[in-house]
Design an enzyme around this catalytic site. Structure first.
Site, PDB file in Angstrom:
ATOM      1  CB  SER A  64      25.658 -86.494  37.600  1.00 44.92           C
ATOM      2  OG  SER A  64      25.163 -85.708  38.678  1.00 44.92           O
ATOM      3  N   GLY A  65      25.471 -88.729  40.191  1.00 50.64           N
ATOM      4  CA  GLY A  65      26.151 -89.094  41.429  1.00 50.64           C
ATOM      5  C   GLY A  65      26.567 -90.550  41.446  1.00 50.64           C
ATOM      6  CD  GLU A  66      30.915 -91.989  42.869  1.00 52.87           C
ATOM      7  OE1 GLU A  66      30.869 -93.134  42.380  1.00 52.87           O
ATOM      8  OE2 GLU A  66      31.771 -91.150  42.539  1.00 52.87           O
ATOM      9  NE  ARG A  89      24.732 -79.392  40.475  1.00 53.05           N
ATOM     10  CZ  ARG A  89      25.463 -78.950  41.481  1.00 53.05           C
ATOM     11  NH1 ARG A  89      25.325 -77.719  41.914  1.00 53.05           N
ATOM     12  NH2 ARG A  89      26.345 -79.743  42.042  1.00 53.05           N
ATOM     13  NE  ARG A  90      26.940 -81.972  36.734  1.00 57.14           N
ATOM     14  CZ  ARG A  90      27.690 -82.990  36.347  1.00 57.14           C
ATOM     15  NH1 ARG A  90      28.149 -83.040  35.102  1.00 57.14           N
ATOM     16  NH2 ARG A  90      27.990 -83.963  37.190  1.00 57.14           N
ATOM     17  CG  LEU A 129      19.238 -83.918  44.510  1.00 59.25           C
ATOM     18  CD1 LEU A 129      19.659 -84.059  43.065  1.00 59.25           C
ATOM     19  CD2 LEU A 129      17.928 -83.124  44.593  1.00 59.25           C
ATOM     20  CE1 TYR A 180      24.244 -86.971  54.996  1.00 56.93           C
ATOM     21  CE2 TYR A 180      23.917 -88.724  56.594  1.00 56.93           C
ATOM     22  CZ  TYR A 180      24.078 -88.316  55.294  1.00 56.93           C
ATOM     23  OH  TYR A 180      24.060 -89.250  54.268  1.00 56.93           O
ATOM     24  CE  LYS A 184      20.853 -87.547  53.566  1.00 59.38           C
ATOM     25  NZ  LYS A 184      20.638 -87.270  52.137  1.00 59.38           N
ATOM     26  CG  LEU A 207      26.362 -94.729  49.974  1.00 58.95           C
ATOM     27  CD1 LEU A 207      25.956 -93.646  48.973  1.00 58.95           C
ATOM     28  CD2 LEU A 207      25.479 -95.958  49.821  1.00 58.95           C
ATOM     29  NE  ARG A 215      31.453 -86.252  48.644  1.00 56.34           N
ATOM     30  CZ  ARG A 215      30.190 -86.611  48.497  1.00 56.34           C
ATOM     31  NH1 ARG A 215      29.687 -87.573  49.247  1.00 56.34           N
ATOM     32  NH2 ARG A 215      29.411 -86.032  47.615  1.00 56.34           N
TER      33      ARG A 215
HETATM   34  N1  LIG Z   1      28.208 -91.099  51.030  1.00 59.82           N
HETATM   35  C1  LIG Z   1      27.721 -91.946  51.910  1.00 59.82           C
HETATM   36  O1  LIG Z   1      28.463 -92.735  52.542  1.00 59.82           O
HETATM   37  C2  LIG Z   1      26.229 -91.993  52.161  1.00 59.82           C
HETATM   38  C3  LIG Z   1      25.719 -92.860  53.121  1.00 59.82           C
HETATM   39  C4  LIG Z   1      24.342 -92.929  53.315  1.00 59.82           C
HETATM   40  C5  LIG Z   1      23.482 -92.148  52.540  1.00 59.82           C
HETATM   41  N2  LIG Z   1      23.996 -91.290  51.625  1.00 59.82           N
HETATM   42  C6  LIG Z   1      23.056 -90.467  50.840  1.00 59.82           C
HETATM   43  O2  LIG Z   1      22.844 -91.083  49.580  1.00 59.82           O
HETATM   44  C7  LIG Z   1      22.517 -90.083  48.604  1.00 59.82           C
HETATM   45  C8  LIG Z   1      23.357 -90.302  47.345  1.00 59.82           C
HETATM   46  O3  LIG Z   1      24.708 -90.261  47.701  1.00 59.82           O
HETATM   47  P1  LIG Z   1      25.839 -90.353  46.569  1.00 59.82           P
HETATM   48  O4  LIG Z   1      27.135 -90.443  47.291  1.00 59.82           O
HETATM   49  O5  LIG Z   1      25.466 -91.365  45.539  1.00 59.82           O
HETATM   50  O6  LIG Z   1      25.671 -88.894  45.911  1.00 59.82           O
HETATM   51  P2  LIG Z   1      26.755 -88.012  45.119  1.00 59.82           P
HETATM   52  O7  LIG Z   1      27.716 -88.886  44.403  1.00 59.82           O
HETATM   53  O8  LIG Z   1      27.306 -87.002  46.052  1.00 59.82           O
HETATM   54  O9  LIG Z   1      25.804 -87.319  44.030  1.00 59.82           O
HETATM   55  C9  LIG Z   1      24.886 -86.351  44.441  1.00 59.82           C
HETATM   56  C10 LIG Z   1      23.949 -85.962  43.318  1.00 59.82           C
HETATM   57  O10 LIG Z   1      23.225 -84.796  43.763  1.00 59.82           O
HETATM   58  C11 LIG Z   1      23.430 -83.738  42.842  1.00 59.82           C
HETATM   59  N3  LIG Z   1      23.587 -82.459  43.516  1.00 59.82           N
HETATM   60  C12 LIG Z   1      24.435 -82.144  44.529  1.00 59.82           C
HETATM   61  N4  LIG Z   1      24.339 -80.848  44.844  1.00 59.82           N
HETATM   62  C13 LIG Z   1      23.397 -80.322  44.027  1.00 59.82           C
HETATM   63  C14 LIG Z   1      22.841 -79.021  43.870  1.00 59.82           C
HETATM   64  N5  LIG Z   1      23.249 -77.981  44.608  1.00 59.82           N
HETATM   65  N6  LIG Z   1      21.911 -78.836  42.932  1.00 59.82           N
HETATM   66  C15 LIG Z   1      21.488 -79.870  42.173  1.00 59.82           C
HETATM   67  N7  LIG Z   1      21.970 -81.123  42.260  1.00 59.82           N
HETATM   68  C16 LIG Z   1      22.913 -81.346  43.179  1.00 59.82           C
HETATM   69  C17 LIG Z   1      24.714 -84.063  42.094  1.00 59.82           C
HETATM   70  O11 LIG Z   1      24.703 -83.401  40.848  1.00 59.82           O
HETATM   71  P3  LIG Z   1      26.062 -82.823  40.177  1.00 59.82           P
HETATM   72  O12 LIG Z   1      26.766 -84.013  39.578  1.00 59.82           O
HETATM   73  O13 LIG Z   1      25.577 -81.868  39.191  1.00 59.82           O
HETATM   74  O14 LIG Z   1      26.860 -82.212  41.300  1.00 59.82           O
HETATM   75  C18 LIG Z   1      24.650 -85.582  42.016  1.00 59.82           C
HETATM   76  O15 LIG Z   1      23.856 -85.984  40.924  1.00 59.82           O
HETATM   77  C19 LIG Z   1      22.728 -88.739  49.284  1.00 59.82           C
HETATM   78  O16 LIG Z   1      21.492 -88.223  49.688  1.00 59.82           O
HETATM   79  C20 LIG Z   1      23.568 -89.083  50.506  1.00 59.82           C
HETATM   80  O17 LIG Z   1      23.337 -88.194  51.579  1.00 59.82           O
HETATM   81  C21 LIG Z   1      25.342 -91.208  51.407  1.00 59.82           C
END
Ligand SMILES: NC(=O)c1ccc[n+]([C@@H]2O[C@H](COP(=O)([O-])OP(=O)(O)OC[C@H]3O[C@@H](n4cnc5c(N)ncnc54)[C@H](OP(=O)(O)O)[C@@H]3O)[C@@H](O)[C@H]2O)c1
Length: 279
Positions: A64-66, A89-90, A129, A180, A184, A207, A215
């Site tokens: 469900s995430g980005e 979780r959903r 996740l 963070y 990781k 990302l 955010r």
């Molecule tokens: N953002 C950045 O710039 C960046 C850069 C480098 C690496 N990353 C890493 O890349 C990964 C993916 O990032 P993203 O931005 O694509 O992720 P995101 O959009 O924040 O999505 C996160 C996913 O994790 C699930 N999740 C979050 N909290 C949860 C919980 N308490 N229990 C169960 N599921 C949970 C969410 O489910 P729900 O939809 O149910 O909430 C969603 O499917 C992450 O590990 C992040 O740290 C991010």
């Protein structure tokens, strides 16, 4: 410059520095990139066809995430697997026909042992996740980004998963003073101990995507990058679509490496080898 303006600029610089520091963290010395060194884009269609013929099954955590939602879309578009399961979780709602056969396992991540069957019988796993400290607090962040990820990987391994793909982060380092990056790095290392036949770590920088969730910190970073020369921005950021392209291209390419580490540059190289928006 008035005192007020000066203070405002100073505060903005401080805020931006605090937000950027973890993302600008250099790679650790022993963590050199070890994914595919050369990408022959012309060979990818054959690899894709060969991969499809193997009728493998896959699970995705974080669909469900980005990143997860783009990954799911691409996997379905390319018809890479005979069985696709989302573990989350959903339950997610999909209107499109392409998602008709996607299976969903709804689990309680606090009691994952009770859901071990959800992790059984998948050849490949992708973990996208993650949460943020801002959203979940420090403890909540550790719980999701380390504990949930590790437990899922353990159950996947026990369930027969051969190739585990972990979406981590640039600068991941278990000895970092940034929570963070430390978490990781820690989860990367702990998953490695599970000894998957093939374990791929992706370490993207910031990302780039049109995040639905607000955010402000990430928004500010993206604005900052868009004002910089492309080559500099490319070192410190990457579009989600490029990350997904790299994940899919790496998946279909045969590899005899037990562990692969794709840094931000390798993700760009592999992800840009083919156009994600091809028909
Ligand atoms: N953002 C950045 O710039 C960046 C850069 C480098 C690496 N990353 C890493 O890349 C990964 C993916 O990032 P993203 O931005 O694509 O992720 P995101 O959009 O924040 O999505 C996160 C996913 O994790 C699930 N999740 C979050 N909290 C949860 C919980 N308490 N229990 C169960 N599921 C949970 C969410 O489910 P729900 O939809 O149910 O909430 C969603 O499917 C992450 O590990 C992040 O740290 C991010």
């Amino acid at each position: 410059m008035s005192l007020g303006t000066g203070l405002g600029v100073g505060a903005a610089v401080l805020l931006l520095s605090a937000l950027l520091l973890p993302h600008l963290h250099p790679e650790g010395p022993e963590e050199e990139q070890s994914g595919p060194s050369m990408v022959d884009a012309g060979a990818l269609p054959k690899f894709r066809e060969d991969f499809r013929m193997q009728n493998k099954s896959v699970f995705i955590l974080g669909a469900s995430g980005e990143t997860g939602q783009v990954l799911l879309r691409e996997i379905l578009k390319e018809n890479l697997f005979s069985k696709v399961t989302l573990i989350g979780r959903r339950k997610l709602e999909f209107a499109e026909e392409a998602y008709k056969h996607v299976r969903q396992e709804v689990v309680d991540f606090e009691k994952l042992d009770e859901y071990s069957s959800a992790f059984q019988g998948h050849d490949v796993g992708f973990c996208c996740l993650g949460t943020t400290r801002g959203k979940a607090g420090a403890d909540g962040f550790v719980r999701v980004d380390r504990d949930y990820v590790l437990k899922s990987a353990e159950l996947a391994k026990a369930g027969g998963c051969k190739h585990f793909n972990l979406l981590s982060s640039k600068g991941a380092d278990k000895s970092s003073s940034f929570l963070y990056l430390q978490i990781k790095g820690e989860v990367e290392a702990k998953v490695e101990e599970l000894n998957f036949d093939r374990y791929t770590i992706f370490r993207p920088a910031v990302l780039l995507c049109n995040r639905k969730e607000s955010r402000p910190g990430e928004w500010l970073i993206r604005k900052f990058f868009s004002s910089l020369p492309t080559s500099w921005a490319k070192d410190h950021s990457v579009p989600v679509t490029t990350v997904v392209r790299a994940m899919v291209n790496n998946l279909i390419m045969p590899s005899d490496k037990k562990r692969e580490l794709l840094d931000n540059q390798a993700i760009h190289n592999l992800g840009e080898a083919e156009d994600l928006n091809k028909p």
